[in-house]
Design a protein around this motif. Structure first.
Motif, PDB file in Angstrom:
ATOM      1  N   ARG A  12      36.257  13.484 -35.308  1.00 38.72           N
ATOM      2  CA  ARG A  12      37.621  13.314 -35.782  1.00 38.72           C
ATOM      3  C   ARG A  12      38.457  12.544 -34.761  1.00 38.72           C
ATOM      4  O   ARG A  12      38.265  12.683 -33.553  1.00 38.72           O
ATOM      5  CB  ARG A  12      38.227  14.691 -36.003  1.00 38.72           C
ATOM      6  CG  ARG A  12      39.485  14.669 -36.765  1.00 38.72           C
ATOM      7  CD  ARG A  12      39.868  16.063 -37.131  1.00 38.72           C
ATOM      8  NE  ARG A  12      41.255  16.030 -37.555  1.00 38.72           N
ATOM      9  CZ  ARG A  12      42.087  17.005 -37.447  1.00 38.72           C
ATOM     10  NH1 ARG A  12      41.691  18.141 -36.940  1.00 38.72           N
ATOM     11  NH2 ARG A  12      43.312  16.882 -37.862  1.00 38.72           N
ATOM     12  N   SER A  13      39.370  11.716 -35.238  1.00 37.73           N
ATOM     13  CA  SER A  13      40.316  10.947 -34.402  1.00 37.73           C
ATOM     14  C   SER A  13      39.625   9.983 -33.449  1.00 37.73           C
ATOM     15  O   SER A  13      40.084   9.768 -32.334  1.00 37.73           O
ATOM     16  CB  SER A  13      41.239  11.881 -33.618  1.00 37.73           C
ATOM     17  OG  SER A  13      42.025  12.630 -34.497  1.00 37.73           O
ATOM     18  N   LEU A  14      38.510   9.404 -33.881  1.00 35.98           N
ATOM     19  CA  LEU A  14      37.862   8.348 -33.105  1.00 35.98           C
ATOM     20  C   LEU A  14      38.147   7.013 -33.788  1.00 35.98           C
ATOM     21  O   LEU A  14      38.076   6.900 -35.009  1.00 35.98           O
ATOM     22  CB  LEU A  14      36.354   8.572 -33.018  1.00 35.98           C
ATOM     23  CG  LEU A  14      35.895   9.787 -32.224  1.00 35.98           C
ATOM     24  CD1 LEU A  14      34.380   9.879 -32.241  1.00 35.98           C
ATOM     25  CD2 LEU A  14      36.402   9.744 -30.808  1.00 35.98           C
ATOM     26  N   GLN A  15      38.461   6.016 -32.990  1.00 36.91           N
ATOM     27  CA  GLN A  15      38.766   4.690 -33.507  1.00 36.91           C
ATOM     28  C   GLN A  15      37.702   3.721 -33.002  1.00 36.91           C
ATOM     29  O   GLN A  15      37.393   3.699 -31.810  1.00 36.91           O
ATOM     30  CB  GLN A  15      40.149   4.262 -33.035  1.00 36.91           C
ATOM     31  CG  GLN A  15      40.639   2.974 -33.617  1.00 36.91           C
ATOM     32  CD  GLN A  15      42.026   2.650 -33.095  1.00 36.91           C
ATOM     33  OE1 GLN A  15      42.322   2.825 -31.913  1.00 36.91           O
ATOM     34  NE2 GLN A  15      42.884   2.199 -33.983  1.00 36.91           N
ATOM     35  N   ASN A  38      39.025   7.492 -28.181  1.00 33.53           N
ATOM     36  CA  ASN A  38      39.336   8.867 -28.560  1.00 33.53           C
ATOM     37  C   ASN A  38      40.856   9.011 -28.562  1.00 33.53           C
ATOM     38  O   ASN A  38      41.492   8.903 -27.522  1.00 33.53           O
ATOM     39  CB  ASN A  38      38.693   9.848 -27.574  1.00 33.53           C
ATOM     40  CG  ASN A  38      38.840  11.284 -28.000  1.00 33.53           C
ATOM     41  OD1 ASN A  38      39.547  11.597 -28.948  1.00 33.53           O
ATOM     42  ND2 ASN A  38      38.152  12.165 -27.295  1.00 33.53           N
ATOM     43  N   LEU A  39      41.434   9.265 -29.727  1.00 31.92           N
ATOM     44  CA  LEU A  39      42.886   9.335 -29.863  1.00 31.92           C
ATOM     45  C   LEU A  39      43.452  10.735 -29.668  1.00 31.92           C
ATOM     46  O   LEU A  39      44.670  10.908 -29.666  1.00 31.92           O
ATOM     47  CB  LEU A  39      43.299   8.815 -31.249  1.00 31.92           C
ATOM     48  CG  LEU A  39      42.902   7.379 -31.561  1.00 31.92           C
ATOM     49  CD1 LEU A  39      43.247   7.032 -32.994  1.00 31.92           C
ATOM     50  CD2 LEU A  39      43.560   6.417 -30.595  1.00 31.92           C
ATOM     51  N   ARG A  40      42.592  11.733 -29.507  1.00 31.02           N
ATOM     52  CA  ARG A  40      43.070  13.115 -29.351  1.00 31.02           C
ATOM     53  C   ARG A  40      43.700  13.341 -27.983  1.00 31.02           C
ATOM     54  O   ARG A  40      43.320  12.704 -27.002  1.00 31.02           O
ATOM     55  CB  ARG A  40      41.908  14.093 -29.563  1.00 31.02           C
ATOM     56  CG  ARG A  40      41.436  14.120 -30.997  1.00 31.02           C
ATOM     57  CD  ARG A  40      40.406  15.196 -31.143  1.00 31.02           C
ATOM     58  NE  ARG A  40      39.269  14.871 -30.293  1.00 31.02           N
ATOM     59  CZ  ARG A  40      38.050  14.649 -30.746  1.00 31.02           C
ATOM     60  NH1 ARG A  40      37.783  14.736 -32.005  1.00 31.02           N
ATOM     61  NH2 ARG A  40      37.080  14.361 -29.918  1.00 31.02           N
ATOM     62  N   ARG A  41      44.611  14.308 -27.947  1.00 30.32           N
ATOM     63  CA  ARG A  41      45.302  14.609 -26.684  1.00 30.32           C
ATOM     64  C   ARG A  41      44.467  15.461 -25.740  1.00 30.32           C
ATOM     65  O   ARG A  41      44.512  15.286 -24.530  1.00 30.32           O
ATOM     66  CB  ARG A  41      46.596  15.357 -26.960  1.00 30.32           C
ATOM     67  CG  ARG A  41      47.650  14.507 -27.551  1.00 30.32           C
ATOM     68  CD  ARG A  41      48.893  15.313 -27.744  1.00 30.32           C
ATOM     69  NE  ARG A  41      49.910  14.498 -28.351  1.00 30.32           N
ATOM     70  CZ  ARG A  41      51.187  14.632 -28.113  1.00 30.32           C
ATOM     71  NH1 ARG A  41      51.606  15.568 -27.287  1.00 30.32           N
ATOM     72  NH2 ARG A  41      52.052  13.867 -28.692  1.00 30.32           N
ATOM     73  N   SER A  45      35.066  14.003 -26.822  1.00 32.32           N
ATOM     74  CA  SER A  45      33.968  13.878 -27.791  1.00 32.32           C
ATOM     75  C   SER A  45      32.664  13.788 -27.018  1.00 32.32           C
ATOM     76  O   SER A  45      32.585  13.170 -25.964  1.00 32.32           O
ATOM     77  CB  SER A  45      34.140  12.637 -28.659  1.00 32.32           C
ATOM     78  OG  SER A  45      35.211  12.809 -29.538  1.00 32.32           O
ATOM     79  N   ARG A 114      42.033  10.737 -24.971  1.00 31.30           N
ATOM     80  CA  ARG A 114      42.925   9.598 -24.690  1.00 31.30           C
ATOM     81  C   ARG A 114      42.265   8.538 -23.812  1.00 31.30           C
ATOM     82  O   ARG A 114      42.852   8.042 -22.852  1.00 31.30           O
ATOM     83  CB  ARG A 114      44.211  10.059 -24.039  1.00 31.30           C
ATOM     84  CG  ARG A 114      45.109  10.822 -24.955  1.00 31.30           C
ATOM     85  CD  ARG A 114      46.433  11.055 -24.282  1.00 31.30           C
ATOM     86  NE  ARG A 114      47.351  11.704 -25.192  1.00 31.30           N
ATOM     87  CZ  ARG A 114      48.583  11.975 -24.891  1.00 31.30           C
ATOM     88  NH1 ARG A 114      49.064  11.679 -23.714  1.00 31.30           N
ATOM     89  NH2 ARG A 114      49.362  12.567 -25.765  1.00 31.30           N
TER      90      ARG A 114
END
Length: 170
Positions: A12-15, A38-41, A45, A114
């Protein structure tokens, strides 16, 4: 159940971004760059692979095709009483898409929160032509390796491969 939930959280939340070269020649290696962010705070991952998304089975569509109605049917053309042009609805296979660009996986063992990591992938095309990829897959076996969870990322890329130019002895 725990493995499925944990692997879904990892993906989840990977670009994803894939940078391919503009000029590629057949038979010569070219480098492509795969960047994963990785867009998570807070959550990192683990064990993420970028793979070629599975192609769907050859699609088939209903199409009208030109045929000939003849009576009586089953006889040779010279013994038929009459023949008329006709149309028939048939299930026809659609032309396959161009070959894919990316075949092998790129592996990212750890991706902190991040942050962004990149991997260079060597591409080599045997023949000239158009190569395209409509989507890529992000796969992981984390945490227990019971199953492989893959998330499809729609990301279209296209490469035109030129014929190789061999130096001539003059």
């Amino acid at each position: 159940l725990c493995s499925g939930i944990a692997s879904a959280l990892v993906l989840r939340s990977l670009q994803l971004n894939v940078l391919v070269p503009e000029h590629v020649f057949a038979g010569r290696p070219a480098m492509a760059r795969i960047a994963l962010r990785n867009l998570r705070r807070w959550l990192p991952s683990f064990s993420v692979s970028v793979v070629a998304a599975r192609r769907r089975a050859a699609a088939r569509q209903w199409r009208w095709q030109a045929t000939t109605f003849s009576f009586p049917s089953g006889r040779s053309a010279d013994k038929q009483w009459f023949r008329l042009p006709d149309r028939q609805l048939r299930l026809v296979a659609i032309q396959p898409a161009a070959p894919e660009i990316f075949q092998g996986p790129a592996y990212f063992p750890y991706l902190p929160a991040r942050s962004e990591q990149a991997a260079d992938v060597k591409l080599c095309f045997d023949r000239r032509g158009r190569y395209q990829q409509e989507s890529f897959g992000l796969a992981t076996r984390f945490p227990f390796a019971f199953l492989v969870k893959t998330r499809r990322v729609p990301l279209a890329r296209e490469i035109i491969v030129y014929p190789s130019v061999e130096p001539t002895d003059e």
